[in-house]
Scaffold this active site. Sequence first.
Site, PDB file in Angstrom:
ATOM      1  N   LYS A   1       0.840  -1.210  -0.031  1.00 12.27           N
ATOM      2  CA  LYS A   1       0.148  -0.029   0.059  1.00 12.27           C
ATOM      3  C   LYS A   1       0.816   1.239  -0.023  1.00 12.27           C
ATOM      4  O   LYS A   1       0.845   2.197  -0.668  1.00 12.27           O
ATOM      5  CB  LYS A   1      -0.876  -0.081   1.366  1.00 12.27           C
ATOM      6  CG  LYS A   1      -2.007  -1.119   1.144  1.00 12.27           C
ATOM      7  CD  LYS A   1      -3.055  -0.893   2.467  1.00 12.27           C
ATOM      8  CE  LYS A   1      -2.356  -0.880   3.745  1.00 12.27           C
ATOM      9  NZ  LYS A   1      -1.543  -2.141   4.373  1.00 12.27           N
TER      10      LYS A   1
ATOM     11  N   ARG B   1      -9.672   0.825   8.855  1.00  6.36           N
ATOM     12  CA  ARG B   1      -9.002  -0.462   9.169  1.00  6.36           C
ATOM     13  C   ARG B   1     -10.233  -1.550   9.924  1.00  6.36           C
ATOM     14  O   ARG B   1      -9.970  -2.576  10.286  1.00  6.36           O
ATOM     15  CB  ARG B   1      -7.788  -0.496  10.052  1.00  6.36           C
ATOM     16  CG  ARG B   1      -6.557  -0.654   9.150  1.00  6.36           C
ATOM     17  CD  ARG B   1      -5.415  -0.310  10.190  1.00  6.36           C
ATOM     18  NE  ARG B   1      -4.224  -1.180   9.942  1.00  6.36           N
ATOM     19  CZ  ARG B   1      -3.170  -0.778   9.431  1.00  6.36           C
ATOM     20  NH1 ARG B   1      -3.155   0.774   8.913  1.00  6.36           N
ATOM     21  NH2 ARG B   1      -2.115  -1.361   9.373  1.00  6.36           N
TER      22      ARG B   1
ATOM     23  N   ARG C   1      11.892  -5.065   5.108  1.00  4.10           N
ATOM     24  CA  ARG C   1      11.442  -3.718   4.901  1.00  4.10           C
ATOM     25  C   ARG C   1      12.220  -2.389   5.806  1.00  4.10           C
ATOM     26  O   ARG C   1      12.466  -2.752   6.821  1.00  4.10           O
ATOM     27  CB  ARG C   1      10.134  -3.641   5.337  1.00  4.10           C
ATOM     28  CG  ARG C   1       9.580  -1.860   5.208  1.00  4.10           C
ATOM     29  CD  ARG C   1       7.988  -2.043   5.074  1.00  4.10           C
ATOM     30  NE  ARG C   1       7.240  -2.133   6.430  1.00  4.10           N
ATOM     31  CZ  ARG C   1       5.886  -2.111   6.434  1.00  4.10           C
ATOM     32  NH1 ARG C   1       5.206  -1.885   5.259  1.00  4.10           N
ATOM     33  NH2 ARG C   1       5.420  -2.416   7.529  1.00  4.10           N
TER      34      ARG C   1
ATOM     35  N   ARG D   1      11.228  -0.579  11.245  1.00  2.00           N
ATOM     36  CA  ARG D   1      10.134   0.122  12.005  1.00  2.00           C
ATOM     37  C   ARG D   1      10.087  -1.121  13.281  1.00  2.00           C
ATOM     38  O   ARG D   1      10.376  -2.359  13.029  1.00  2.00           O
ATOM     39  CB  ARG D   1       8.771  -0.365  11.308  1.00  2.00           C
ATOM     40  CG  ARG D   1       8.542   0.863  10.702  1.00  2.00           C
ATOM     41  CD  ARG D   1       7.443   0.736   9.745  1.00  2.00           C
ATOM     42  NE  ARG D   1       6.132   0.187  10.453  1.00  2.00           N
ATOM     43  CZ  ARG D   1       5.112   0.248   9.936  1.00  2.00           C
ATOM     44  NH1 ARG D   1       4.807   0.450   8.531  1.00  2.00           N
ATOM     45  NH2 ARG D   1       4.126  -0.259  10.392  1.00  2.00           N
TER      46      ARG D   1
ATOM     47  N   ARG E   1      -0.403  -8.244  13.866  1.00  2.00           N
ATOM     48  CA  ARG E   1      -0.918  -7.425  12.687  1.00  2.00           C
ATOM     49  C   ARG E   1      -1.810  -8.142  11.557  1.00  2.00           C
ATOM     50  O   ARG E   1      -2.743  -7.612  11.201  1.00  2.00           O
ATOM     51  CB  ARG E   1       0.267  -6.556  12.240  1.00  2.00           C
ATOM     52  CG  ARG E   1       0.786  -5.353  13.112  1.00  2.00           C
ATOM     53  CD  ARG E   1       2.034  -5.042  12.781  1.00  2.00           C
ATOM     54  NE  ARG E   1       2.045  -4.280  11.687  1.00  2.00           N
ATOM     55  CZ  ARG E   1       3.063  -4.199  10.759  1.00  2.00           C
ATOM     56  NH1 ARG E   1       4.381  -4.727  11.036  1.00  2.00           N
ATOM     57  NH2 ARG E   1       3.189  -3.542   9.510  1.00  2.00           N
TER      58      ARG E   1
END
Length: 228
Positions: A24, A100, A134, A167, A178
């Site tokens: 996203k 969400r 990431r 992160r 998550r």
Amino acid sequence: MAENKQKKAKPIRLVFLGPPGSGKGTYAQRIAPRLKITHIAAGEVLREEISAGTELGKRASGYVSKGQLVPDGVVISAIQVRLEKALKETRGFLLDGFPRNMEQALQLEKATAIDVVINLDVPESVIVERLSARRQCEKCEKIYNIKFLKPKKEGICDVCGGKLFQRKDDTPEVIKQRLKIYEEQTAPLIDFYKAKGLLQTVTCTQVDIPPEIMVKEILGVLEKLKII
Ligand code: AMP
């Protein structure tokens, strides 16, 4: 003298739906500037508030670090402010990570119309592989991946020279949490938007697909629907 009546371009109001790691943010960072719309990344908004130590940030911090959803009241007001600004100052918005859950979707409906919801459909194996590699620029927030989307110089952002960081919620434990929350609370929005005729699904099963290919596909969907 004839009045110069310039037709105002119609707004572009997009939502990106998809599990964490579905791309996203990566695609939104490329698409929003091209369409001259504002990229509103809910997670980014929260991380900024947390690092600035604001009241909102203090309320959000514990939830974000555990991979849980921040209470709706906190998130919705922060997003509403940015939505109004985006519609006033730019041609529209691309919402990434909001809504969400159902309550957020209902509040969004009250706040603004939307033109399309792009649902990024990516298998869990791809997500886990992507998220653990990431990295993000601490200055301009550009997203990288140390396996599939490397910066030119290790640890340094190509765009602004900022330092890349991982992160805190991209750890295996928090990623699991998550994904669970996505399945329980966010995935039901797929049927919600499908029933409204707003859903367009874009599938990606390849972990190392170059972002430009997906960007082209998404822009193709928007063109076909005459949104752009
Ligand atoms: P993201 O950057 O989209 O992966 O979001 C990171 C974290 O911010 C999430 O795991 C949640 O803790 C929080 N968050 C982001 N968007 C929302 C939202 N719409 N509602 C509640 N919490 C959110």
